[in-house]
Motif scaffolding. Structure first.
Motif, mmCIF file in Angstrom:
data_model
loop_
_atom_site.group_PDB
_atom_site.id
_atom_site.type_symbol
_atom_site.label_atom_id
_atom_site.label_comp_id
_atom_site.label_asym_id
_atom_site.label_seq_id
_atom_site.Cartn_x
_atom_site.Cartn_y
_atom_site.Cartn_z
ATOM 1 N N THR A 94 78.085 6.909 61.268
ATOM 2 C CA THR A 94 78.854 5.696 60.996
ATOM 3 C C THR A 94 80.072 5.558 61.890
ATOM 4 O O THR A 94 80.309 4.483 62.478
ATOM 5 C CB THR A 94 79.283 5.669 59.516
ATOM 6 N N PHE A 95 80.863 6.604 62.029
ATOM 7 C CA PHE A 95 82.144 6.459 62.720
ATOM 8 C C PHE A 95 82.003 6.221 64.225
ATOM 9 O O PHE A 95 82.764 5.410 64.781
ATOM 10 C CB PHE A 95 83.035 7.661 62.426
ATOM 11 N N PRO A 96 81.092 6.880 64.954
ATOM 12 C CA PRO A 96 80.920 6.498 66.364
ATOM 13 C C PRO A 96 80.508 5.042 66.537
ATOM 14 O O PRO A 96 80.978 4.360 67.454
ATOM 15 C CB PRO A 96 79.823 7.454 66.852
ATOM 16 N N ILE A 97 79.624 4.559 65.651
ATOM 17 C CA ILE A 97 79.212 3.156 65.721
ATOM 18 C C ILE A 97 80.395 2.246 65.426
ATOM 19 O O ILE A 97 80.616 1.239 66.124
ATOM 20 C CB ILE A 97 78.065 2.884 64.735
ATOM 21 N N LEU A 98 81.180 2.596 64.414
ATOM 22 C CA LEU A 98 82.324 1.772 64.025
ATOM 23 C C LEU A 98 83.333 1.661 65.159
ATOM 24 O O LEU A 98 83.750 0.554 65.532
ATOM 25 C CB LEU A 98 82.976 2.377 62.780
ATOM 26 N N ILE A 99 83.737 2.796 65.712
ATOM 27 C CA ILE A 99 84.734 2.784 66.787
ATOM 28 C C ILE A 99 84.188 2.092 68.031
ATOM 29 O O ILE A 99 84.864 1.255 68.659
ATOM 30 C CB ILE A 99 85.176 4.228 67.110
ATOM 31 N N GLY A 100 82.951 2.431 68.401
ATOM 32 C CA GLY A 100 82.367 1.836 69.594
ATOM 33 C C GLY A 100 82.186 0.338 69.473
ATOM 34 O O GLY A 100 82.463 -0.405 70.424
ATOM 35 N N GLN A 101 81.747 -0.133 68.321
ATOM 36 C CA GLN A 101 81.525 -1.565 68.167
ATOM 37 C C GLN A 101 82.838 -2.349 68.171
ATOM 38 O O GLN A 101 82.898 -3.452 68.717
ATOM 39 C CB GLN A 101 80.747 -1.866 66.882
ATOM 40 N N LEU A 102 83.890 -1.798 67.578
ATOM 41 C CA LEU A 102 85.186 -2.481 67.602
ATOM 42 C C LEU A 102 85.696 -2.631 69.034
ATOM 43 O O LEU A 102 86.230 -3.683 69.409
ATOM 44 C CB LEU A 102 86.199 -1.715 66.755
ATOM 45 N N ILE A 144 61.280 1.468 72.439
ATOM 46 C CA ILE A 144 60.720 1.634 73.787
ATOM 47 C C ILE A 144 61.777 2.146 74.756
ATOM 48 O O ILE A 144 61.536 3.072 75.541
ATOM 49 C CB ILE A 144 60.116 0.299 74.283
ATOM 50 N N VAL A 145 62.984 1.555 74.692
ATOM 51 C CA VAL A 145 64.066 1.983 75.577
ATOM 52 C C VAL A 145 64.497 3.409 75.246
ATOM 53 O O VAL A 145 64.753 4.225 76.145
ATOM 54 C CB VAL A 145 65.258 1.015 75.472
ATOM 55 N N ALA A 146 64.588 3.735 73.953
ATOM 56 C CA ALA A 146 64.969 5.094 73.559
ATOM 57 C C ALA A 146 63.946 6.113 74.045
ATOM 58 O O ALA A 146 64.308 7.226 74.451
ATOM 59 C CB ALA A 146 65.115 5.171 72.042
ATOM 60 N N ASP A 147 62.682 5.733 74.023
ATOM 61 C CA ASP A 147 61.642 6.626 74.531
ATOM 62 C C ASP A 147 61.770 6.817 76.037
ATOM 63 O O ASP A 147 61.599 7.932 76.563
ATOM 64 C CB ASP A 147 60.271 6.054 74.180
ATOM 65 N N MET A 148 62.107 5.756 76.763
ATOM 66 C CA MET A 148 62.297 5.846 78.207
ATOM 67 C C MET A 148 63.493 6.728 78.558
ATOM 68 O O MET A 148 63.468 7.458 79.558
ATOM 69 C CB MET A 148 62.478 4.448 78.803
ATOM 70 N N LEU A 156 71.746 9.137 69.126
ATOM 71 C CA LEU A 156 72.067 8.146 70.153
ATOM 72 C C LEU A 156 71.122 6.950 70.093
ATOM 73 O O LEU A 156 71.513 5.831 70.437
ATOM 74 C CB LEU A 156 71.998 8.787 71.542
ATOM 75 N N ALA A 157 69.876 7.168 69.663
ATOM 76 C CA ALA A 157 68.927 6.068 69.559
ATOM 77 C C ALA A 157 69.362 5.047 68.520
ATOM 78 O O ALA A 157 68.950 3.876 68.568
ATOM 79 C CB ALA A 157 67.538 6.610 69.214
ATOM 80 N N ILE A 158 70.190 5.462 67.573
ATOM 81 C CA ILE A 158 70.719 4.551 66.556
ATOM 82 C C ILE A 158 72.102 4.056 66.950
ATOM 83 O O ILE A 158 72.421 2.871 66.797
ATOM 84 C CB ILE A 158 70.798 5.268 65.184
ATOM 85 N N ILE A 159 72.934 4.944 67.473
ATOM 86 C CA ILE A 159 74.329 4.613 67.757
ATOM 87 C C ILE A 159 74.458 3.582 68.873
ATOM 88 O O ILE A 159 75.183 2.582 68.735
ATOM 89 C CB ILE A 159 75.115 5.898 68.111
ATOM 90 N N ILE A 160 73.758 3.789 69.986
ATOM 91 C CA ILE A 160 73.934 2.917 71.153
ATOM 92 C C ILE A 160 73.562 1.460 70.857
ATOM 93 O O ILE A 160 74.351 0.545 71.158
ATOM 94 C CB ILE A 160 73.138 3.471 72.352
ATOM 95 N N PRO A 161 72.394 1.153 70.280
ATOM 96 C CA PRO A 161 72.091 -0.266 70.002
ATOM 97 C C PRO A 161 73.087 -0.906 69.038
ATOM 98 O O PRO A 161 73.437 -2.082 69.203
ATOM 99 C CB PRO A 161 70.686 -0.211 69.401
ATOM 100 N N LEU A 162 73.543 -0.166 68.031
ATOM 101 C CA LEU A 162 74.452 -0.753 67.051
ATOM 102 C C LEU A 162 75.859 -0.942 67.612
ATOM 103 O O LEU A 162 76.596 -1.813 67.148
ATOM 104 C CB LEU A 162 74.501 0.121 65.794
ATOM 105 N N ILE A 163 76.250 -0.137 68.584
ATOM 106 C CA ILE A 163 77.543 -0.361 69.240
ATOM 107 C C ILE A 163 77.562 -1.717 69.936
ATOM 108 O O ILE A 163 78.576 -2.423 69.939
ATOM 109 C CB ILE A 163 77.842 0.779 70.240
ATOM 110 N N ASP A 226 66.301 1.992 57.746
ATOM 111 C CA ASP A 226 65.148 1.766 58.617
ATOM 112 C C ASP A 226 65.273 2.518 59.939
ATOM 113 O O ASP A 226 64.322 3.189 60.379
ATOM 114 C CB ASP A 226 64.982 0.270 58.883
ATOM 115 N N GLN A 227 66.430 2.394 60.600
ATOM 116 C CA GLN A 227 66.601 3.060 61.891
ATOM 117 C C GLN A 227 66.495 4.570 61.757
ATOM 118 O O GLN A 227 65.929 5.245 62.620
ATOM 119 C CB GLN A 227 67.947 2.691 62.511
#
Length: 288
Positions: A94-102, A144-148, A156-163, A226-227
């Motif tokens: 939660t916190f990496p997503i929160l800080i990154g998205q802000l 698909i991108v996370a697999d690449m 990171l597969a969850i954090i990066i898209p949500l940021i 889900d993610q």
């Protein structure tokens, strides 16, 4: 006048009933978490319900516990180490997503509001379009991108898209559009750069918007399901939101205590930032 008063009274009663319907499950979960194991088993036993027949079973739902006890909480903290591990998994997500998205949302929203460049409105329209897509649609290209990138079995597969969630950009841009552009022009005439304007002028003026986005992002990410199911295969690395389903299959008293403790961070964040959230929603709707 009397007809208007009656209409307001009817709406008030309807809203009270709706509020009770929403609050009742939360209240029931919290109060039942304070009951003893014996009382819970007695209340939720379908064998001796107050109404029963061959086809249907009924249970007794008591809100007020006969004896208040914290044994259920003691069990999840002392006898269920997996619960604490899953709780910290939720924090680490939660916190990496929160800080990154802000950070990302405020910078990109400033770009769409203040900067002048070609195809800006078209690009912003694409942001809105992506924001309106269902999660199940965007999860396929994310996978698909996370697999690449070879990160599909990691946080990171969850954090990066949500940021880079476009919702934050759209929300903060609405706040910045209320901000008088003449202030930006005056600062530019005095020789101020975009970094100074962004940090010293714009950010302090949209504080309520940033807090509102933080609250909504925290609630959304704290309840990730889900993610986590798609991208995290190892059960011991999944967040608490996924682990709660397996707890509910065991002792029902422990399930009540686990759910109550899981909801505490969300309730604290909401009650602390309720004023900012209300002000932010009003401000965001002033200018489209």
């Amino acid at each position: 006048m009397e007809k208007t008063y009656n209409n307001k009274s009817i709406m008030t009663y309807i809203l009270i009933i709706i509020g009770i319907i929403y609050i009742f499950p939360i209240l029931l979960t919290f109060t039942n978490s304070l009951m003893s194991i014996g009382e819970i088993e007695e209340n939720y036993s379908t064998e001796d319900g107050i109404f029963s027949d061959d086809d249907y079973k009924y249970i007794d739902m008591n809100i007020i516990p006969e004896t208040v006890t914290f044994n259920q909480y003691r069990h999840i903290f002392l006898n269920t180490p997996t619960y604490i591990n899953m709780f910290w998994n939720s924090v680490k997500l939660t916190f990496p997503i929160l800080i990154g998205q802000l950070i990302v949302s405020s910078v990109v929203a400033y770009m769409f509001t203040v900067l002048r460049f070609k195809f800006k409105e078209i690009l912003y329209f694409l942001y809105i379009l992506v924001m309106l897509l269902p999660l199940q649609v965007t999860m396929v290209p994310n996978y698909i991108v996370a697999d690449m990138l070879n990160i599909k079995d990691s946080y990171l597969a969850i954090i990066i898209p949500l940021i880079f969630n476009p919702f934050g950009v759209v929300l903060l841009r609405q706040y910045m559009k209320v901000f008088p552009y003449s202030y930006v022009e005056a600062a530019q005439m005095d020789g101020a750069g975009h970094l100074y304007i962004f940090t010293k002028l714009v950010l302090p003026m949209i504080k309520s918007g940033i807090v509102s986005l933080g609250i909504l992002t925290f609630i959304d990410c704290w309840n990730i399901v889900d993610q986590a199911i798609v991208f995290i295969r190892e059960s011991h690395r999944q967040p608490l939101s996924v682990f709660l389903s397996s707890i509910n299959q065991g002792e029902i008293g422990v399930a009540f205590a686990s759910s109550s403790f899981y909801a505490i961070p969300i309730l604290l964040v909401f009650f602390y930032g309720q004023k900012y959230l209300e002000d932010g929603i009003q401000t965001a709707g002033l200018k489209g």
